[in-house]
Scaffold this active site. Structure first.
Site, PDB file in Angstrom:
ATOM      1  NE  ARG A  21      -3.445  -2.726   0.978  1.00 44.74           N
ATOM      2  CZ  ARG A  21      -3.849  -3.874   1.473  1.00 44.74           C
ATOM      3  NH1 ARG A  21      -3.105  -4.512   2.351  1.00 44.74           N
ATOM      4  NH2 ARG A  21      -4.971  -4.400   1.075  1.00 44.74           N
ATOM      5  CB  SER A  22       4.496   1.817   0.494  1.00 48.50           C
ATOM      6  OG  SER A  22       4.561   1.192   1.752  1.00 48.50           O
ATOM      7  CE  LYS A  71       9.109  -4.590   6.864  1.00 47.10           C
ATOM      8  NZ  LYS A  71       8.170  -4.269   7.943  1.00 47.10           N
ATOM      9  CG  ASP A 108       7.580  -1.156  11.355  1.00 48.79           C
ATOM     10  OD1 ASP A 108       6.947  -0.425  10.565  1.00 48.79           O
ATOM     11  OD2 ASP A 108       8.059  -2.255  11.028  1.00 48.79           O
ATOM     12  N   GLY A 133       1.982 -11.995  20.779  1.00 54.09           N
ATOM     13  CA  GLY A 133       2.844 -12.246  19.620  1.00 54.09           C
ATOM     14  C   GLY A 133       4.292 -11.947  19.937  1.00 54.09           C
ATOM     15  N   GLY A 135       6.768 -11.887  17.002  1.00 53.17           N
ATOM     16  CA  GLY A 135       7.445 -11.761  15.710  1.00 53.17           C
ATOM     17  C   GLY A 135       8.085 -10.390  15.572  1.00 53.17           C
ATOM     18  N   GLY A 136       8.347  -9.999  14.327  1.00 55.61           N
ATOM     19  CA  GLY A 136       8.988  -8.716  14.060  1.00 55.61           C
ATOM     20  C   GLY A 136       8.146  -7.537  14.543  1.00 55.61           C
TER      21      GLY A 136
END
Ligand code: ATR
Length: 281
Positions: A21-22, A71, A108, A133, A135-136
């Protein structure tokens, strides 16, 4: 808008890239601020990522965002990476410096916090934070909360070892919690954040009972498709303030845009509505 010979160029590298969507988001700002510039989706195959990043200064490109699966690889390709990227273990924004070197950063954590603060009355001193969670995305959220002064962070994950890894790395008041013990930590929480993929379109729902959570605690889901997840709907039903995940996507894009195009962009309702209308199609 028509580009001149002086147009500034940036983009987003990923594989595949068509879901990103960037380009929509940066395209909206370029138009809004009448900037002579373009932001392009850049499909880069895995064997080419290093060469593609190294080509940026040769092509006069101002920089790039990175998405899946690049990333982590960018951490070692960039000439320098900032503290946030190092702690989170991922680079999502690359800026080409005047001398042609590449500076990597991770926006982020910034995006998460800006969104949370602009959409709720939550304050870091309100009490403990429960993160679902490991994760990253969880790393970015934990880094943001620690930097903002949260002293007690409970990381709940199905695979407990991943939660333990984050808790050990970040230290500073982080505790790893088993998924079946979530109720024990919810009762003292001032903030609950879902960073898992559960509840995302096409994924199973996040099945969690909120019974133990104080009704004044803020509930933030970083999932944004759908915008109102089952978690947010259930939280709102019992009176909890809720924050959806779209704002994090919008706010994390601000530092890159400002570095590449020289203008601090704003997250407005106009931008939100524009992206939302495009998420549905
Ligand atoms: P990201 O980098 O986007 O955060 P990730 O590293 O794939 O994505 O992490 C996804 C998170 O969702 C993990 O915490 C994962 O739990 P595990 O570490 O146990 O895999 C969580 N998750 C995904 N599917 C899940 C499920 N069915 N039940 C519980 N947790 C799940």
């Amino acid at each position: 808008m028509t580009l001149s010979g002086k147009a500034k160029i940036a983009g987003v590298m990923g594989w595949p890239i068509s879901h990103s969507r960037s380009p929509l988001l940066h395209g909206y700002w370029l138009k809004e601020y009448e900037i002579d510039g373009a932001y392009l989706p850049l499909p880069v195959a895995p064997q080419n990522i290093e060469a593609a990043l190294r080509a940026l200064p040769k092509l006069g490109i101002a920089g790039t965002n990175l998405t899946v699966p690049y990333k982590e690889a960018a951490l070692t390709i960039c000439d320098r990476v900032d503290e946030a990227a190092r702690r989170i273990g991922a680079v999502n924004t690359v800026v080409v410096e005047n001398d042609g070197t590449l500076s990597g950063s991770n926006t982020d954590a910034f995006g998460f916090l800006e969104n949370l603060k602009s959409e709720s009355c939550w304050k870091p001193k309100d009490g403990s934070a429960v993160i679902l969670g490991a994760g990253g995305a969880a790393r970015a959220v934990v880094a943001a909360l620690i930097d903002d002064g949260v002293q007690d962070i409970q990381i709940v994950n199905r695979t407990i070892e991943r939660a333990e890894n984050i808790a050990n790395e970040f230290a500073n008041g982080c505790t790893a919690v088993r998924w079946d013990q979530v109720d024990d930590v919810l009762k003292d929480a001032a903030l609950l954040v879902n960073t898992t993929t559960l509840g995302m379109a096409g994924q199973p729902d996040l099945e969690i009972t909120l019974k133990a959570l104080p009704t004044w605690a803020t509930v933030n889901d970083i999932v944004y498709v759908p915008l109102r997840t089952t978690l947010l709907r259930n939280a709102a039903k019992r009176g909890n303030p809720t924050v959806d995940g779209l704002g994090m996507l919008l706010h994390q894009a601000r530092p890159g845009f400002s570095a590449w195009f020289g203008k601090q962009p704003q997250v407005t309702t106009g931008l939100r509505d524009f992206i939302l209308a495009n998420l549905k199609t």
